[in-house]
Design a protein around this motif. Structure first.
Motif, PDB file in Angstrom:
ATOM      1  N   LEU A  17       0.827  -1.208   0.000  1.00  0.00           N
ATOM      2  CA  LEU A  17       0.000   0.000   0.000  1.00  0.00           C
ATOM      3  C   LEU A  17       0.864   1.263   0.000  1.00  0.00           C
ATOM      4  O   LEU A  17       1.782   1.382   0.815  1.00  0.00           O
ATOM      5  CB  LEU A  17      -0.898   0.003   1.249  1.00  0.00           C
ATOM      6  CG  LEU A  17      -1.787   1.225   1.374  1.00  0.00           C
ATOM      7  CD1 LEU A  17      -3.120   0.999   0.681  1.00  0.00           C
ATOM      8  CD2 LEU A  17      -2.015   1.580   2.832  1.00  0.00           C
ATOM      9  N   PRO A  38     -10.469  12.937   2.543  1.00  0.00           N
ATOM     10  CA  PRO A  38     -11.382  11.971   3.144  1.00  0.00           C
ATOM     11  C   PRO A  38     -10.636  10.922   3.969  1.00  0.00           C
ATOM     12  O   PRO A  38      -9.400  10.929   4.000  1.00  0.00           O
ATOM     13  CB  PRO A  38     -12.046  11.319   1.928  1.00  0.00           C
ATOM     14  CG  PRO A  38     -11.052  11.450   0.830  1.00  0.00           C
ATOM     15  CD  PRO A  38     -10.293  12.721   1.102  1.00  0.00           C
ATOM     16  N   GLY A  42      -4.328   9.803   3.698  1.00  0.00           N
ATOM     17  CA  GLY A  42      -2.895   9.835   4.000  1.00  0.00           C
ATOM     18  C   GLY A  42      -2.494  11.017   4.869  1.00  0.00           C
ATOM     19  O   GLY A  42      -1.305  11.300   5.028  1.00  0.00           O
ATOM     20  N   GLN A  84      -4.449  12.690  16.446  1.00  0.00           N
ATOM     21  CA  GLN A  84      -5.840  12.317  16.195  1.00  0.00           C
ATOM     22  C   GLN A  84      -6.404  11.521  17.384  1.00  0.00           C
ATOM     23  O   GLN A  84      -7.545  11.704  17.772  1.00  0.00           O
ATOM     24  CB  GLN A  84      -5.899  11.487  14.912  1.00  0.00           C
ATOM     25  CG  GLN A  84      -7.290  11.239  14.390  1.00  0.00           C
ATOM     26  CD  GLN A  84      -7.291  10.722  12.941  1.00  0.00           C
ATOM     27  OE1 GLN A  84      -6.250  10.460  12.359  1.00  0.00           O
ATOM     28  NE2 GLN A  84      -8.462  10.583  12.375  1.00  0.00           N
ATOM     29  N   HIS A 193     -11.339  16.442   7.552  1.00  0.00           N
ATOM     30  CA  HIS A 193     -12.141  16.089   6.386  1.00  0.00           C
ATOM     31  C   HIS A 193     -13.441  16.904   6.364  1.00  0.00           C
ATOM     32  O   HIS A 193     -14.331  16.630   5.575  1.00  0.00           O
ATOM     33  CB  HIS A 193     -12.379  14.574   6.277  1.00  0.00           C
ATOM     34  CG  HIS A 193     -13.172  13.984   7.390  1.00  0.00           C
ATOM     35  ND1 HIS A 193     -12.577  13.391   8.477  1.00  0.00           N
ATOM     36  CD2 HIS A 193     -14.487  13.909   7.581  1.00  0.00           C
ATOM     37  CE1 HIS A 193     -13.516  12.970   9.303  1.00  0.00           C
ATOM     38  NE2 HIS A 193     -14.697  13.279   8.785  1.00  0.00           N
TER      39      HIS A 193
HETATM   40  N1  ATP Z   1       0.750   1.445  10.197  1.00  0.00           N
HETATM   41  C1  ATP Z   1       0.079   1.184   9.084  1.00  0.00           C
HETATM   42  N2  ATP Z   1       0.167  -0.004   8.462  1.00  0.00           N
HETATM   43  C2  ATP Z   1      -0.490  -0.274   7.318  1.00  0.00           C
HETATM   44  N3  ATP Z   1      -1.308   0.616   6.696  1.00  0.00           N
HETATM   45  C3  ATP Z   1      -1.445   1.823   7.248  1.00  0.00           C
HETATM   46  C4  ATP Z   1      -0.776   2.182   8.464  1.00  0.00           C
HETATM   47  N4  ATP Z   1      -1.114   3.452   8.772  1.00  0.00           N
HETATM   48  C5  ATP Z   1      -1.965   3.868   7.811  1.00  0.00           C
HETATM   49  N5  ATP Z   1      -2.159   2.903   6.896  1.00  0.00           N
HETATM   50  C6  ATP Z   1      -2.997   3.011   5.683  1.00  0.00           C
HETATM   51  O1  ATP Z   1      -2.558   4.138   4.963  1.00  0.00           O
HETATM   52  C7  ATP Z   1      -3.667   4.833   4.375  1.00  0.00           C
HETATM   53  C8  ATP Z   1      -3.661   6.269   4.852  1.00  0.00           C
HETATM   54  O2  ATP Z   1      -3.992   6.288   6.224  1.00  0.00           O
HETATM   55  P1  ATP Z   1      -4.008   7.614   7.098  1.00  0.00           P
HETATM   56  O3  ATP Z   1      -4.262   7.218   8.502  1.00  0.00           O
HETATM   57  O4  ATP Z   1      -2.775   8.396   6.827  1.00  0.00           O
HETATM   58  O5  ATP Z   1      -5.261   8.382   6.489  1.00  0.00           O
HETATM   59  P2  ATP Z   1      -6.014   9.693   7.010  1.00  0.00           P
HETATM   60  O6  ATP Z   1      -6.083  10.617   5.855  1.00  0.00           O
HETATM   61  O7  ATP Z   1      -5.384  10.174   8.247  1.00  0.00           O
HETATM   62  O8  ATP Z   1      -7.482   9.131   7.289  1.00  0.00           O
HETATM   63  P3  ATP Z   1      -8.534   9.492   8.491  1.00  0.00           P
HETATM   64  O9  ATP Z   1      -9.272  10.706   8.030  1.00  0.00           O
HETATM   65  O10 ATP Z   1      -9.419   8.294   8.511  1.00  0.00           O
HETATM   66  O11 ATP Z   1      -7.765   9.696   9.749  1.00  0.00           O
HETATM   67  C9  ATP Z   1      -4.913   4.046   4.765  1.00  0.00           C
HETATM   68  O12 ATP Z   1      -5.228   3.191   3.705  1.00  0.00           O
HETATM   69  C10 ATP Z   1      -4.459   3.279   5.991  1.00  0.00           C
HETATM   70  O13 ATP Z   1      -5.173   2.071   6.109  1.00  0.00           O
END
Ligand code: ATP
Ligand code: MG
Length: 312
Positions: A17, A38, A42, A84, A193
């Motif tokens: 990923l 959203p 990331g 968060q 978001h």
């Molecule tokens: N430690 C990890 N191991 C594997 N995948 C991860 C890890 N941390 C995040 N991800 C994946 O990376 C992607 C981005 O996650 P991230 O938490 O950065 O999103 P976000 O924009 O903060 O979302 P949210 O608004 O839900 O907090 C997602 O698909 C998440 O599942």
């Protein structure tokens, strides 16, 4: 003016990923910079790399002239972090929690006492300082979390969705606190978001989706992405996918998508399509409850660029 936060071609992979996929942005000293995206865009992964909590797979980050890779100590002391997830000890009081965090930042004695008092005041919790955190509401805990992030008066404050799931009163308090901190000279990176928050707060905004920044600029610059079009929001029930196709076929309709409770249509001239739009919807059995025409907002920009709603 030189940037106080510089992120360049940042990448983070978790196995197969790619959570952050070539992100670059620069935040000027004193800016209130928004990172809007959203769930899963990331945002937290980006913040965690800036805060030296996880290591980038590629790319570079500098904060206040220091590199995250070579001078993490200097980066950490320039940063305040509001994560968060709530990072407080439930059985300690708010004052005790803040005192703990202040010591982690190297504060002691009267300086620590003053910093805790100032932060509690800013959080609007000075009168409840001696209560245990476990008795606090979700919104109050978040306010203490923010107080913990600013004890050492950081140059740059990173805030990761600080208003998710809280009551409107705490939310307003937090938004005003962010404004106040920024007005006092603190540079802020604010992720959310909620497009309304980012529109209200931020000088410049980067919109993130699937690990990439898909647009950035001031609110007006971003509105221009939708290019001088009217946004028609139609509140409607019983919309089928087929209706959407019929709406897209109306002359003058540039784009039509479904949002939470409405249908959003982009058109160069709303006046010339409204009649046809409503007639098309009703003829397909949809029930129109209201129609409003607005100028583009960040929701329409996101919809325009991705074809999906920010709250999917
Ligand atoms: N430690 C990890 N191991 C594997 N995948 C991860 C890890 N941390 C995040 N991800 C994946 O990376 C992607 C981005 O996650 P991230 O938490 O950065 O999103 P976000 O924009 O903060 O979302 P949210 O608004 O839900 O907090 C997602 O698909 C998440 O599942
Ligand atoms: Mg997140």
């Amino acid at each position: 003016m030189s940037a106080i936060v510089e992120v360049s071609k940042l990448v983070k992979r978790f196995g197969d990923l790619i959570a952050v996929d070539g992100v670059s942005f620069a935040i000027e000293q004193g800016e209130l910079f928004g990172l809007l995206g959203p769930n899963g865009a990331g945002k937290t992964t980006t913040i965690s790399m800036i805060s030296c909590l996880i290591e980038p797979s590629a790319g570079s980050i500098a904060v206040d002239g220091s590199s995250v890779a070579s001078a993490p100590g200097a980066v950490k002391s320039a940063l305040g972090i509001v994560p968060q997830e709530i990072a407080l000890y439930p059985t300690l009081t708010a004052a005790e929690n803040l005192s703990f965090w202040g010591q982690m930042y190297g504060l002691a004695g009267s300086e620590l006492k003053q910093a805790v008092a100032d932060a509690l005041e800013l959080a609007g919790l000075a009168d409840r300082a001696k209560e245990r955190i476990e008795k606090y509401s979700g919104g109050m805990k978040r306010r203490v979390n923010i107080a913990a992030g600013i004890l050492h008066k950081p140059k740059v404050l990173l805030m990761d969705e600080p208003t998710v799931g809280i009551d409107p009163q705490s939310r307003n308090h937090i938004l005003e606190t962010v404004k106040q901190l920024n007005a006092s000279g603190m540079t802020v990176l604010y992720t959310s978001h909620y497009m309304e928050e980012v529109e209200y707060l931020c000088d410049r905004i980067a919109i993130m989706d699937h690990g990439q920044i898909i647009a950035s600029g001031t609110l007006n610059e971003l509105r221009n992405v939708v290019g001088g079009m009217d946004v028609v929001d139609v509140k409607v029930t019983d919309v089928s996918e087929g209706v959407l196709e019929d709406v897209r076929a109306i002359a003058g309709v540039k784009q039509a998508d479904r949002t939470d409770s409405a249908l959003q249509v982009l058109t160069p001239s709303s006046g010339s399509i409204l009649g046809k739009l409503v007639a098309t919807l009703e003829s397909e059995g949809a029930h129109v409850t209201s129609v409003s025409v607005t100028e583009p907002n960040l929701e329409s920009v996101f919809l325009h660029l991705t074809g999906k709603s920010l709250r999917d």
